[in-house]
Design a protein around this motif. Structure first.
Motif, PDB file in Angstrom:
ATOM      1  N   PRO A  49      25.662  11.463 -21.334  1.00  0.00           N
ATOM      2  CA  PRO A  49      25.467  10.008 -21.340  1.00  0.00           C
ATOM      3  C   PRO A  49      26.787   9.255 -21.243  1.00  0.00           C
ATOM      4  CG  PRO A  49      24.256  11.030 -23.143  1.00  0.00           C
ATOM      5  CD  PRO A  49      25.136  12.090 -22.550  1.00  0.00           C
ATOM      6  N   GLN A  50      26.758   8.171 -20.501  1.00  0.00           N
ATOM      7  CA  GLN A  50      27.913   7.293 -20.412  1.00  0.00           C
ATOM      8  C   GLN A  50      27.461   5.900 -20.031  1.00  0.00           C
ATOM      9  OE1 GLN A  50      30.561   8.313 -17.006  1.00  0.00           O
ATOM     10  NE2 GLN A  50      29.114   9.973 -16.751  1.00  0.00           N
ATOM     11  N   SER A  51      28.316   4.950 -20.271  1.00  0.00           N
ATOM     12  CA  SER A  51      27.956   3.564 -19.970  1.00  0.00           C
ATOM     13  C   SER A  51      28.061   3.305 -18.474  1.00  0.00           C
ATOM     14  CB  SER A  51      28.847   2.588 -20.734  1.00  0.00           C
ATOM     15  OG  SER A  51      30.143   2.577 -20.182  1.00  0.00           O
ATOM     16  N   VAL A  52      27.384   2.253 -18.038  1.00  0.00           N
ATOM     17  CA  VAL A  52      27.458   1.827 -16.642  1.00  0.00           C
ATOM     18  C   VAL A  52      28.914   1.518 -16.279  1.00  0.00           C
ATOM     19  CG1 VAL A  52      26.747   0.018 -15.031  1.00  0.00           C
ATOM     20  CG2 VAL A  52      25.083   0.981 -16.621  1.00  0.00           C
ATOM     21  N   ALA A  53      29.634   0.865 -17.180  1.00  0.00           N
ATOM     22  CA  ALA A  53      31.041   0.520 -16.923  1.00  0.00           C
ATOM     23  C   ALA A  53      31.902   1.768 -16.761  1.00  0.00           C
ATOM     24  CB  ALA A  53      31.580  -0.346 -18.060  1.00  0.00           C
ATOM     25  N   GLU A  54      31.706   2.748 -17.637  1.00  0.00           N
ATOM     26  CA  GLU A  54      32.480   3.990 -17.534  1.00  0.00           C
ATOM     27  C   GLU A  54      32.196   4.699 -16.218  1.00  0.00           C
ATOM     28  OE1 GLU A  54      32.911   5.825 -21.935  1.00  0.00           O
ATOM     29  OE2 GLU A  54      30.847   5.484 -21.250  1.00  0.00           O
ATOM     30  N   LEU A  55      30.936   4.731 -15.835  1.00  0.00           N
ATOM     31  CA  LEU A  55      30.549   5.402 -14.603  1.00  0.00           C
ATOM     32  C   LEU A  55      31.178   4.728 -13.381  1.00  0.00           C
ATOM     33  CD1 LEU A  55      28.890   7.693 -13.395  1.00  0.00           C
ATOM     34  CD2 LEU A  55      26.971   6.114 -13.268  1.00  0.00           C
ATOM     35  N   ALA A  56      31.143   3.410 -13.344  1.00  0.00           N
ATOM     36  CA  ALA A  56      31.744   2.672 -12.223  1.00  0.00           C
ATOM     37  C   ALA A  56      33.242   2.978 -12.126  1.00  0.00           C
ATOM     38  CB  ALA A  56      31.511   1.177 -12.395  1.00  0.00           C
ATOM     39  N   ALA A  57      33.921   2.993 -13.262  1.00  0.00           N
ATOM     40  CA  ALA A  57      35.356   3.280 -13.263  1.00  0.00           C
ATOM     41  C   ALA A  57      35.625   4.717 -12.839  1.00  0.00           C
ATOM     42  CB  ALA A  57      35.944   3.018 -14.647  1.00  0.00           C
ATOM     43  N   ARG A  58      34.862   5.640 -13.371  1.00  0.00           N
ATOM     44  CA  ARG A  58      35.074   7.062 -13.076  1.00  0.00           C
ATOM     45  C   ARG A  58      34.875   7.362 -11.590  1.00  0.00           C
ATOM     46  NH1 ARG A  58      35.216  10.750 -16.754  1.00  0.00           N
ATOM     47  NH2 ARG A  58      34.086   9.454 -18.217  1.00  0.00           N
ATOM     48  N   HIS A  60      34.990   5.108  -9.138  1.00  0.00           N
ATOM     49  CA  HIS A  60      35.682   4.106  -8.304  1.00  0.00           C
ATOM     50  C   HIS A  60      34.695   3.332  -7.437  1.00  0.00           C
ATOM     51  CE1 HIS A  60      39.449   5.837  -9.610  1.00  0.00           C
ATOM     52  NE2 HIS A  60      39.007   7.014  -9.264  1.00  0.00           N
ATOM     53  N   LEU A  61      33.594   2.921  -8.064  1.00  0.00           N
ATOM     54  CA  LEU A  61      32.581   2.117  -7.387  1.00  0.00           C
ATOM     55  C   LEU A  61      32.493   0.756  -8.060  1.00  0.00           C
ATOM     56  CD1 LEU A  61      29.705   4.753  -7.044  1.00  0.00           C
ATOM     57  CD2 LEU A  61      31.135   3.840  -5.197  1.00  0.00           C
ATOM     58  N   HIS A  62      32.102  -0.240  -7.301  1.00  0.00           N
ATOM     59  CA  HIS A  62      31.913  -1.577  -7.855  1.00  0.00           C
ATOM     60  C   HIS A  62      30.794  -1.522  -8.889  1.00  0.00           C
ATOM     61  CE1 HIS A  62      30.836  -5.822  -8.099  1.00  0.00           C
ATOM     62  NE2 HIS A  62      32.047  -6.075  -7.638  1.00  0.00           N
ATOM     63  N   LEU A  63      30.957  -2.259  -9.960  1.00  0.00           N
ATOM     64  CA  LEU A  63      29.984  -2.274 -11.046  1.00  0.00           C
ATOM     65  C   LEU A  63      28.574  -2.594 -10.555  1.00  0.00           C
ATOM     66  CD1 LEU A  63      29.457  -2.093 -14.101  1.00  0.00           C
ATOM     67  CD2 LEU A  63      30.052  -4.512 -14.247  1.00  0.00           C
ATOM     68  N   ASN A  64      28.433  -3.581  -9.692  1.00  0.00           N
ATOM     69  CA  ASN A  64      27.092  -3.942  -9.220  1.00  0.00           C
ATOM     70  C   ASN A  64      26.475  -2.874  -8.329  1.00  0.00           C
ATOM     71  OD1 ASN A  64      26.670  -6.322 -10.640  1.00  0.00           O
ATOM     72  ND2 ASN A  64      27.865  -7.491  -9.161  1.00  0.00           N
ATOM     73  N   VAL A  65      27.291  -2.108  -7.609  1.00  0.00           N
ATOM     74  CA  VAL A  65      26.775  -0.986  -6.820  1.00  0.00           C
ATOM     75  C   VAL A  65      26.180   0.053  -7.763  1.00  0.00           C
ATOM     76  CG1 VAL A  65      27.417   0.950  -5.322  1.00  0.00           C
ATOM     77  CG2 VAL A  65      28.289  -1.350  -4.844  1.00  0.00           C
ATOM     78  N   VAL A  66      26.901   0.365  -8.831  1.00  0.00           N
ATOM     79  CA  VAL A  66      26.394   1.338  -9.809  1.00  0.00           C
ATOM     80  C   VAL A  66      25.113   0.823 -10.445  1.00  0.00           C
ATOM     81  CG1 VAL A  66      26.882   2.508 -11.996  1.00  0.00           C
ATOM     82  CG2 VAL A  66      28.640   2.378 -10.219  1.00  0.00           C
ATOM     83  N   ARG A  67      25.061  -0.456 -10.758  1.00  0.00           N
ATOM     84  CA  ARG A  67      23.846  -1.028 -11.357  1.00  0.00           C
ATOM     85  C   ARG A  67      22.637  -0.839 -10.430  1.00  0.00           C
ATOM     86  NH1 ARG A  67      26.597  -6.577 -13.579  1.00  0.00           N
ATOM     87  NH2 ARG A  67      26.668  -5.994 -15.778  1.00  0.00           N
ATOM     88  N   VAL A  68      22.791  -1.196  -9.162  1.00  0.00           N
ATOM     89  CA  VAL A  68      21.675  -1.099  -8.213  1.00  0.00           C
ATOM     90  C   VAL A  68      21.261   0.362  -8.019  1.00  0.00           C
ATOM     91  CG1 VAL A  68      20.991  -1.433  -5.792  1.00  0.00           C
ATOM     92  CG2 VAL A  68      22.193  -3.254  -7.015  1.00  0.00           C
ATOM     93  N   LEU A  69      22.236   1.239  -7.786  1.00  0.00           N
ATOM     94  CA  LEU A  69      21.905   2.642  -7.558  1.00  0.00           C
ATOM     95  C   LEU A  69      21.314   3.289  -8.812  1.00  0.00           C
ATOM     96  CD1 LEU A  69      24.881   3.810  -5.312  1.00  0.00           C
ATOM     97  CD2 LEU A  69      22.599   3.018  -4.630  1.00  0.00           C
ATOM     98  N   ALA A  70      21.805   2.916  -9.987  1.00  0.00           N
ATOM     99  CA  ALA A  70      21.239   3.449 -11.235  1.00  0.00           C
ATOM    100  C   ALA A  70      19.789   3.001 -11.407  1.00  0.00           C
ATOM    101  CB  ALA A  70      22.084   3.019 -12.429  1.00  0.00           C
TER     102      ALA A  70
END
Length: 116
Positions: A49-58, A60-70
């Protein structure tokens, strides 16, 4: 291109908060070979488990891209999403843990610690 023009929170639900914890499901891990590109990377990175923010940083994707794909991966049963309750969202220790997690992510372009 990654989200086909969709933005996080464009449906009935608001966008996933940055502190939302996501983790791969057994079905998601089984489907890794059939997933393409960023979707595969997200599921593979979410073995723990990890946060959306951590995943985006890890990744190197834009936060909103990770949100939509998640959101897509959750709807497909590949990810489980755990949104913290309202009391947790306002807990400063949660924010500090998210920031510490982001700082711990290696960054090939330089340390996140140097940015603030």
């Amino acid at each position: 291109m990654l989200t086909a023009g969709r933005v996080a929170g464009s449906g009935a639900a608001p966008p996933l908060p940055v502190e939302t914890q996501i983790v791969a499901t057994p079905d998601g891990l089984s489907a890794l070979r059939s997933l393409a590109f960023e979707r595969r990377d997200i599921v593979a990175a979410c073995r723990r488990p990890q946060s959306v923010a951590e995943l985006a940083a890890r990744l190197h994707l834009h936060l909103n891209v990770v949100r939509v794909l998640a959101e897509d991966l959750c709807a497909a049963g590949h990810l489980a999403v755990h949104v913290p309750n309202a009391g947790t969202v306002h807990d400063i220790s949660v924010l500090r843990r998210v920031i510490d997690g982001l700082r711990a992510v290696p960054d090939s372009r330089g340390s996140l610690r140097d940015s603030g």
